[in-house]
Motif scaffolding. Structure first.
Motif, PDB file in Angstrom:
ATOM      1  N   LEU B 111       0.831  -1.207   0.000  1.00  0.00           N
ATOM      2  CA  LEU B 111       0.000   0.000   0.000  1.00  0.00           C
ATOM      3  C   LEU B 111       0.868   1.260   0.000  1.00  0.00           C
ATOM      4  O   LEU B 111       0.670   2.165  -0.811  1.00  0.00           O
ATOM      5  CB  LEU B 111      -0.922   0.027   1.226  1.00  0.00           C
ATOM      6  CG  LEU B 111      -1.666   1.365   1.420  1.00  0.00           C
ATOM      7  CD1 LEU B 111      -2.683   1.587   0.311  1.00  0.00           C
ATOM      8  CD2 LEU B 111      -2.333   1.441   2.788  1.00  0.00           C
ATOM      9  N   PHE B 112       1.825   1.303   0.917  1.00  0.00           N
ATOM     10  CA  PHE B 112       2.622   2.520   1.090  1.00  0.00           C
ATOM     11  C   PHE B 112       3.423   2.833  -0.176  1.00  0.00           C
ATOM     12  O   PHE B 112       3.519   3.987  -0.585  1.00  0.00           O
ATOM     13  CB  PHE B 112       3.579   2.364   2.284  1.00  0.00           C
ATOM     14  CG  PHE B 112       2.938   2.586   3.635  1.00  0.00           C
ATOM     15  CD1 PHE B 112       1.552   2.598   3.785  1.00  0.00           C
ATOM     16  CD2 PHE B 112       3.723   2.787   4.771  1.00  0.00           C
ATOM     17  CE1 PHE B 112       0.967   2.790   5.038  1.00  0.00           C
ATOM     18  CE2 PHE B 112       3.146   2.992   6.023  1.00  0.00           C
ATOM     19  CZ  PHE B 112       1.780   2.988   6.161  1.00  0.00           C
ATOM     20  N   GLU B 113       4.027   1.813  -0.783  1.00  0.00           N
ATOM     21  CA  GLU B 113       4.856   2.060  -1.969  1.00  0.00           C
ATOM     22  C   GLU B 113       4.014   2.595  -3.120  1.00  0.00           C
ATOM     23  O   GLU B 113       4.408   3.543  -3.809  1.00  0.00           O
ATOM     24  CB  GLU B 113       5.607   0.780  -2.359  1.00  0.00           C
ATOM     25  CG  GLU B 113       6.770   0.505  -1.404  1.00  0.00           C
ATOM     26  CD  GLU B 113       7.401  -0.862  -1.572  1.00  0.00           C
ATOM     27  OE1 GLU B 113       7.066  -1.566  -2.547  1.00  0.00           O
ATOM     28  OE2 GLU B 113       8.243  -1.221  -0.720  1.00  0.00           O
ATOM     29  N   SER B 114       2.839   1.994  -3.334  1.00  0.00           N
ATOM     30  CA  SER B 114       2.003   2.473  -4.441  1.00  0.00           C
ATOM     31  C   SER B 114       1.446   3.866  -4.120  1.00  0.00           C
ATOM     32  O   SER B 114       1.366   4.727  -4.994  1.00  0.00           O
ATOM     33  CB  SER B 114       0.876   1.481  -4.733  1.00  0.00           C
ATOM     34  OG  SER B 114       0.004   1.367  -3.618  1.00  0.00           O
ATOM     35  N   ALA B 115       1.103   4.108  -2.855  1.00  0.00           N
ATOM     36  CA  ALA B 115       0.586   5.427  -2.462  1.00  0.00           C
ATOM     37  C   ALA B 115       1.660   6.496  -2.630  1.00  0.00           C
ATOM     38  O   ALA B 115       1.371   7.624  -3.050  1.00  0.00           O
ATOM     39  CB  ALA B 115       0.089   5.385  -1.019  1.00  0.00           C
ATOM     40  N   ALA B 116       2.910   6.134  -2.311  1.00  0.00           N
ATOM     41  CA  ALA B 116       4.022   7.086  -2.451  1.00  0.00           C
ATOM     42  C   ALA B 116       4.175   7.505  -3.909  1.00  0.00           C
ATOM     43  O   ALA B 116       4.416   8.675  -4.205  1.00  0.00           O
ATOM     44  CB  ALA B 116       5.318   6.466  -1.936  1.00  0.00           C
ATOM     45  N   GLU B 117       4.026   6.541  -4.829  1.00  0.00           N
ATOM     46  CA  GLU B 117       4.148   6.864  -6.256  1.00  0.00           C
ATOM     47  C   GLU B 117       2.966   7.723  -6.710  1.00  0.00           C
ATOM     48  O   GLU B 117       3.126   8.608  -7.546  1.00  0.00           O
ATOM     49  CB  GLU B 117       4.213   5.582  -7.100  1.00  0.00           C
ATOM     50  CG  GLU B 117       5.364   4.646  -6.768  1.00  0.00           C
ATOM     51  CD  GLU B 117       6.739   5.297  -6.914  1.00  0.00           C
ATOM     52  OE1 GLU B 117       6.880   6.235  -7.723  1.00  0.00           O
ATOM     53  OE2 GLU B 117       7.664   4.870  -6.194  1.00  0.00           O
ATOM     54  N   ALA B 118       1.795   7.463  -6.166  1.00  0.00           N
ATOM     55  CA  ALA B 118       0.600   8.188  -6.621  1.00  0.00           C
ATOM     56  C   ALA B 118       0.536   9.599  -6.038  1.00  0.00           C
ATOM     57  O   ALA B 118       0.232  10.553  -6.740  1.00  0.00           O
ATOM     58  CB  ALA B 118      -0.662   7.408  -6.255  1.00  0.00           C
ATOM     59  N   PHE B 119       0.824   9.741  -4.756  1.00  0.00           N
ATOM     60  CA  PHE B 119       0.620  11.030  -4.084  1.00  0.00           C
ATOM     61  C   PHE B 119       1.894  11.847  -3.903  1.00  0.00           C
ATOM     62  O   PHE B 119       1.834  13.040  -3.610  1.00  0.00           O
ATOM     63  CB  PHE B 119      -0.048  10.821  -2.713  1.00  0.00           C
ATOM     64  CG  PHE B 119      -1.500  10.481  -2.781  1.00  0.00           C
ATOM     65  CD1 PHE B 119      -2.451  11.470  -2.966  1.00  0.00           C
ATOM     66  CD2 PHE B 119      -1.930   9.167  -2.652  1.00  0.00           C
ATOM     67  CE1 PHE B 119      -3.796  11.170  -3.017  1.00  0.00           C
ATOM     68  CE2 PHE B 119      -3.284   8.844  -2.708  1.00  0.00           C
ATOM     69  CZ  PHE B 119      -4.219   9.847  -2.892  1.00  0.00           C
TER      70      PHE B 119
END
Lengths: 275, 192
Positions: B111-119
């Protein structure tokens, strides 16, 4: 990470179409592949797989998710056994399509279920996937011994009538499922992204495959299933998947909402077009 | 610490996580201006009652995340059991049944890795109590992408492995290791 050029070139050269897969998960798997295949950049990975088909099939192992278990979500199989098979029994012969069968856990589960319900002999199971290595694995019917305890628990919760061990022979580190289960299964290479329908079926089971597709590709796939299913045919999806928000929402009834099993409606109505 | 342009909050927790979240989520007002996306380790293969549990305890909307759902403010989303939860660049959710990470699916790292890329810089990541190192690498990714990374003070955590793992990985900054009360106050202070 911009996967566009890699996916485009793979499509042109190998006709595998990942362009409509959900991106976040693909990026994660591309990063894993880069690491495991010793490529420092996406460009390097792209060069490698375009020059060497073996390397492409290595990459395919990362791009296609092959994590599954037998009788995953036992309540789904229990519902098939108790609610759907009694209806399927009224057909003189059955065709069932397991779409995106990966390494075969789901198709063996269904074969066992059909056997116990006395339906296997008059059923043809089509097990399809895009990954030839997964299909070869599936056809072998060999699973790691370490997974069998979980499979057995699932089998029992799914209403299994015997013991799962009745269906396999165990060796030191693996179990091999009985060949009698496979005799009515046809394993074949088929892409939900690029291929068309090959047979009329009474039941399509496609679980945790659509979550990897974007809306356009999901609609294409629902179209294939709709075309393949006979009137009142059943569609079984994963616990977080539904036909309800797709273009085909009006062409299916919810048969068992808890288990995400849908039924093609009898009258061939117009296809809902929202766009 | 740059907290003036946060557009989303992601939270990860394992052992002791329900208790910790019970001290945070009920304090947030109805219509809270950010979405909150949570991975809490739970046994897979059974229905999750997390959203029902917190629905009665908070004024925000609470639900299990659905695939392709558009992330909305004022809502608390939980990852469904047995699935990784990812955030796409168009701020929708994706689910995945890829292999477990640190024996967990859902995994906090995913979750965190994908959220970091998105936000990117507009993300606030919070790692709470837990007996697993899951989440540390993801929190580092949030920091690397310019987002804000917070850790529950391990001395106040029921299980300290998770916050300790993150603390040893992160670039140390002031106001990074906080008590639950300080985390609540920070969340309430975030500007619209």
């Amino acid at each position: 990470m911009e996967l566009g050029p890699l996916l485009e070139s793979i499509y042109l050269q190998y006709h595998y179409d990942f362009r409509h897969y959900s991106k976040a998960s693909m990026e994660r798997r591309a990063a894993q592949a880069m690491f495991r295949m010793n490529c420092k950049s996406l460009i390097e990975l792209q060069e490698k797989v375009l020059l060497n088909a073996e390397a492409f099939f290595d990459l395919l192992q990362f791009f296609t998710v092959s994590v599954s278990e037998m009788f995953r979500d036992p309540s789904y199989y229990l519902a098939l056994r108790e609610k759907m098979f009694p209806i399927l029994k009224t057909y003189p012969s059955l065709k069932i399509w397991v779409a995106g069968c990966s390494t075969g856990e789901e198709v063996y589960s269904l074969a066992i279920l059909l056997q116990e319900e006395g339906l296997l002999d008059r059923t043809i199971l089509y097990a399809t996937d895009i990954n030839p290595r997964s299909l070869a694995e599936a056809e072998r019917g060999v699973f790691a011994l370490g997974d069998v305890q979980k499979f057995t628990q699932n089998y029992q919760k799914s209403g299994g009538k015997h013991s799962l061990s009745d269906y396999y022979i165990a060796s030191i580190d693996s179990v091999k499922f009985d060949r009698s289960l496979v005799k009515n299964i046809t394993f074949s290479d088929h892409s939900l992204a690029t291929d068309s329908v090959f047979s009329e079926t009474q039941f399509v089971s496609c679980r945790n495959v659509l979550i990897y597709f974007d809306r356009d590709l999901q609609n294409r796939v629902f179209g294939l299933f709709h075309e393949s299913l006979c009137r009142k045919g059943f569609l079984g999806l994963g616990t977080k998947e539904t036909v309800e928000f797709s273009k085909y929402a009006n062409d299916f009834n919810v048969f068992l909402p808890e288990e995400h099993i849908f039924q093609k409606i009898e009258k061939r109505g117009g296809v809902k077009r929202e766009d | 610490m740059k907290t003036d342009q946060i557009n989303a909050v992601v939270i990860g927790a394992s052992a002791g996580g329900i208790e910790a979240l019970q001290q945070i989520l009920p304090r947030l007002p109805k219509g809270y201006h950010l979405p909150i996306v949570i991975v809490l380790h739970i046994p897979s293969g059974q229905r999750s009652y997390l959203s029902e549990l917190f629905l009665t305890k908070t004024d925000m909307l609470v639900k299990e995340a659905d695939e392709k759902e558009v992330i909305k403010s004022g809502t608390i989303y939980f990852a469904p059991p047995g699935y990784h939860l990812l955030i796409e660049r168009d701020f929708t959710f994706s689910l995945s049944t890829e292999e477990s990470v640190h024996y967990s699916r859902p995994s906090i790292d995913v979750l965190f890795e994908s959220a970091a890329e998105a936000f990117g810089t507009h993300l606030l990541g919070i790692l709470l109590t837990g007996a697993s190192p899951d989440g540390a690498a993801g929190l580092k990714r949030i920091q690397d992408r310019g987002g804000v990374a917070l850790i529950q003070n391990p001395d106040t955590a029921l299980a300290r492995v998770m916050p300790e793992a993150a603390r040893s990985l992160l670039l140390p900054l002031s106001e990074q290791v906080l008590s639950l009360e300080e985390i609540v106050l920070l969340l309430l202070r975030l500007k619209r």
